[in-house]
Motif scaffolding. Structure first.
Motif, PDB file in Angstrom:
ATOM      1  N   LEU A 193       0.818  -1.227   0.000  1.00 31.55           N
ATOM      2  CA  LEU A 193       0.000   0.000   0.000  1.00 31.55           C
ATOM      3  C   LEU A 193       0.850   1.275   0.000  1.00 31.55           C
ATOM      4  N   LYS A 194       2.153   1.130   0.210  1.00 35.58           N
ATOM      5  CA  LYS A 194       3.044   2.295   0.238  1.00 35.58           C
ATOM      6  C   LYS A 194       2.840   3.131  -1.027  1.00 35.58           C
ATOM      7  N   ASP A 195       2.673   4.429  -0.846  1.00 38.33           N
ATOM      8  CA  ASP A 195       2.529   5.438  -1.908  1.00 38.33           C
ATOM      9  C   ASP A 195       1.148   5.481  -2.559  1.00 38.33           C
ATOM     10  N   LEU A 196       0.258   4.554  -2.213  1.00 33.54           N
ATOM     11  CA  LEU A 196      -1.070   4.548  -2.827  1.00 33.54           C
ATOM     12  C   LEU A 196      -1.898   5.761  -2.424  1.00 33.54           C
ATOM     13  N   GLU A 197      -1.669   6.278  -1.212  1.00 35.88           N
ATOM     14  CA  GLU A 197      -2.471   7.398  -0.717  1.00 35.88           C
ATOM     15  C   GLU A 197      -2.274   8.677  -1.539  1.00 35.88           C
ATOM     16  N   GLY A 198      -1.272   8.700  -2.398  1.00 34.95           N
ATOM     17  CA  GLY A 198      -1.054   9.851  -3.268  1.00 34.95           C
ATOM     18  C   GLY A 198      -2.028   9.924  -4.440  1.00 34.95           C
ATOM     19  N   PHE A 199      -2.897   8.924  -4.582  1.00 40.85           N
ATOM     20  CA  PHE A 199      -3.858   8.880  -5.687  1.00 40.85           C
ATOM     21  C   PHE A 199      -5.265   9.154  -5.174  1.00 40.85           C
ATOM     22  N   SER A 200      -6.046   9.895  -5.931  1.00 38.92           N
ATOM     23  CA  SER A 200      -7.415  10.195  -5.502  1.00 38.92           C
ATOM     24  C   SER A 200      -8.368   9.049  -5.807  1.00 38.92           C
ATOM     25  N   HIS A 201      -8.064   8.246  -6.818  1.00 38.14           N
ATOM     26  CA  HIS A 201      -8.915   7.133  -7.222  1.00 38.14           C
ATOM     27  C   HIS A 201      -8.065   5.883  -7.413  1.00 38.14           C
ATOM     28  N   ARG A 251     -19.832 -14.408 -15.888  1.00 35.94           N
ATOM     29  CA  ARG A 251     -18.915 -14.493 -17.019  1.00 35.94           C
ATOM     30  C   ARG A 251     -18.063 -15.745 -16.865  1.00 35.94           C
ATOM     31  N   PRO A 252     -17.391 -16.195 -17.920  1.00 38.07           N
ATOM     32  CA  PRO A 252     -16.521 -17.369 -17.788  1.00 38.07           C
ATOM     33  C   PRO A 252     -15.465 -17.199 -16.687  1.00 38.07           C
ATOM     34  N   ASN A 253     -14.924 -16.009 -16.549  1.00 38.79           N
ATOM     35  CA  ASN A 253     -14.004 -15.687 -15.454  1.00 38.79           C
ATOM     36  C   ASN A 253     -14.634 -14.530 -14.684  1.00 38.79           C
ATOM     37  N   PRO A 254     -15.301 -14.829 -13.579  1.00 39.29           N
ATOM     38  CA  PRO A 254     -16.055 -13.784 -12.867  1.00 39.29           C
ATOM     39  C   PRO A 254     -15.160 -12.806 -12.098  1.00 39.29           C
ATOM     40  N   ILE A 255     -14.569 -11.910 -12.864  1.00 40.10           N
ATOM     41  CA  ILE A 255     -13.687 -10.881 -12.294  1.00 40.10           C
ATOM     42  C   ILE A 255     -14.390  -9.543 -12.440  1.00 40.10           C
ATOM     43  N   GLY A 256     -14.483  -8.811 -11.333  1.00 39.22           N
ATOM     44  CA  GLY A 256     -15.092  -7.492 -11.338  1.00 39.22           C
ATOM     45  C   GLY A 256     -14.035  -6.412 -11.271  1.00 39.22           C
ATOM     46  N   ILE A 257     -14.405  -5.230 -11.733  1.00 39.20           N
ATOM     47  CA  ILE A 257     -13.507  -4.083 -11.709  1.00 39.20           C
ATOM     48  C   ILE A 257     -14.326  -2.846 -11.352  1.00 39.20           C
ATOM     49  N   SER A 258     -13.810  -2.061 -10.432  1.00 36.14           N
ATOM     50  CA  SER A 258     -14.472  -0.816 -10.035  1.00 36.14           C
ATOM     51  C   SER A 258     -13.435   0.264  -9.804  1.00 36.14           C
ATOM     52  N   VAL A 259     -13.704   1.443 -10.332  1.00 37.05           N
ATOM     53  CA  VAL A 259     -12.876   2.614 -10.038  1.00 37.05           C
ATOM     54  C   VAL A 259     -13.580   3.364  -8.909  1.00 37.05           C
ATOM     55  N   VAL A 260     -12.892   3.514  -7.778  1.00 32.36           N
ATOM     56  CA  VAL A 260     -13.486   4.139  -6.596  1.00 32.36           C
ATOM     57  C   VAL A 260     -12.596   5.277  -6.109  1.00 32.36           C
ATOM     58  N   VAL A 314      -8.228   0.324   3.734  1.00 30.80           N
ATOM     59  CA  VAL A 314      -8.299   1.334   2.685  1.00 30.80           C
ATOM     60  C   VAL A 314      -9.758   1.790   2.627  1.00 30.80           C
ATOM     61  N   PHE A 315     -10.004   3.032   2.971  1.00 29.76           N
ATOM     62  CA  PHE A 315     -11.361   3.590   2.995  1.00 29.76           C
ATOM     63  C   PHE A 315     -11.669   4.167   1.615  1.00 29.76           C
ATOM     64  N   VAL A 316     -12.810   3.764   1.069  1.00 25.06           N
ATOM     65  CA  VAL A 316     -13.166   4.172  -0.294  1.00 25.06           C
ATOM     66  C   VAL A 316     -14.592   4.703  -0.351  1.00 25.06           C
ATOM     67  N   ARG A 317     -14.896   5.370  -1.455  1.00 23.38           N
ATOM     68  CA  ARG A 317     -16.233   5.923  -1.698  1.00 23.38           C
ATOM     69  C   ARG A 317     -16.638   5.597  -3.143  1.00 23.38           C
ATOM     70  N   ASN A 318     -17.938   5.552  -3.372  1.00 23.66           N
ATOM     71  CA  ASN A 318     -18.538   5.217  -4.672  1.00 23.66           C
ATOM     72  C   ASN A 318     -18.361   3.725  -4.977  1.00 23.66           C
ATOM     73  N   LEU A 319     -18.625   2.920  -3.962  1.00 24.81           N
ATOM     74  CA  LEU A 319     -18.408   1.481  -4.019  1.00 24.81           C
ATOM     75  C   LEU A 319     -19.676   0.744  -4.443  1.00 24.81           C
ATOM     76  N   ASP A 320     -19.546  -0.130  -5.427  1.00 27.16           N
ATOM     77  CA  ASP A 320     -20.674  -0.896  -5.982  1.00 27.16           C
ATOM     78  C   ASP A 320     -20.480  -2.405  -5.815  1.00 27.16           C
ATOM     79  N   VAL A 321     -19.936  -2.829  -4.680  1.00 22.31           N
ATOM     80  CA  VAL A 321     -19.535  -4.217  -4.477  1.00 22.31           C
ATOM     81  C   VAL A 321     -20.226  -4.782  -3.239  1.00 22.31           C
ATOM     82  N   ILE A 322     -20.610  -6.045  -3.301  1.00 18.36           N
ATOM     83  CA  ILE A 322     -21.266  -6.689  -2.159  1.00 18.36           C
ATOM     84  C   ILE A 322     -20.258  -6.957  -1.035  1.00 18.36           C
ATOM     85  N   ASP A 323     -20.732  -6.859   0.184  1.00 17.14           N
ATOM     86  CA  ASP A 323     -19.901  -7.087   1.369  1.00 17.14           C
ATOM     87  C   ASP A 323     -19.300  -8.495   1.343  1.00 17.14           C
TER      88      ASP A 323
END
Length: 182
Positions: free
Chosen positions: A64-72, A108-117, A127-136
């Motif tokens: 996670l090092k340096d990730l906090e420098g990104f807004s999304h 899908r054949p490979n059930p991989i999800g992707i979300s930009v948050v 990692v605290f995020v906002r605009n999340l569309d994923v099940i707990d």
């Protein structure tokens, strides 16, 4: 030399192309207010303001090092509730059958999800995020920084969604890809 063999052994454990098997291990778990697939916004743009926490397993926290420098950030995750798939699906926001690869359907054949948050903050392995569309409880496969210069393109067309994209803000999961394919 030992380090090289350790890395090679790890790589071979993940990929066995002779059997067409690729194994990924979760690096964490996504926590959200959504306990049931029904009613979940179908894309992060429709999940505006929904907050969640991505719990990173201890052995991956250093990453996670340096990730906090990104807004999304981009979350890649396993759609663990999907048990089957079809190559033709009736996607959200439409009544016609479409090829699964021309949709964002989770079954899908490979059930991989992707979300930009939106990245709110990092506290230890959370990692605290906002605009999340994923099940707990969704298993997290990877995190990548979202960089507009890498990830945004001017597009000429959006296929069958052209006349339906206006429905996005109101579109919600109705369970069709978990309950309807068993």
């Amino acid at each position: 030399m030992e380090k090289h063999f350790k890395r090679l052994r790890s790589h071979l454990q993940r990929i066995d192309l002779g059997k067409n098997v690729i194994v990924y291990r979760p690096i964490g778990v996504i926590h959200s207010p959504f306990k049931n697939v029904r009613g979940i916004p179908i894309q992060p743009r429709a999940a505006e303001g929904v907050e969640g926490v991505v719990e990173i397993f201890p052995e991956y926290v250093e990453g996670l090092k340096d990730l906090e420098g990104f807004s999304h950030i981009i979350l890649l995750y396993h759609l663990h509730l999907v048990e089957n798939y079809r190559l033709l699906v009736k996607p959200y926001m439409d009544d016609e059958l479409r090829g699964v690869f021309a949709t964002r359907a989770p079954a899908r054949p490979n059930p991989i999800g992707i979300s930009v948050v939106r990245l709110v903050k990092i506290d230890g392995n959370h990692v605290f995020v906002r605009n999340l569309d994923v099940i707990d409880g969704t298993p997290l496969l990877d995190i990548k920084p979202y960089v507009p210069e890498f990830d945004v393109f001017d597009v000429e067309r959006v296929g069958w969604l052209e006349k339906r994209i206006h429905k996005l803000r109101r579109a919600r999961d109705d369970g069709r890809f978990v309950e309807g394919l068993k």
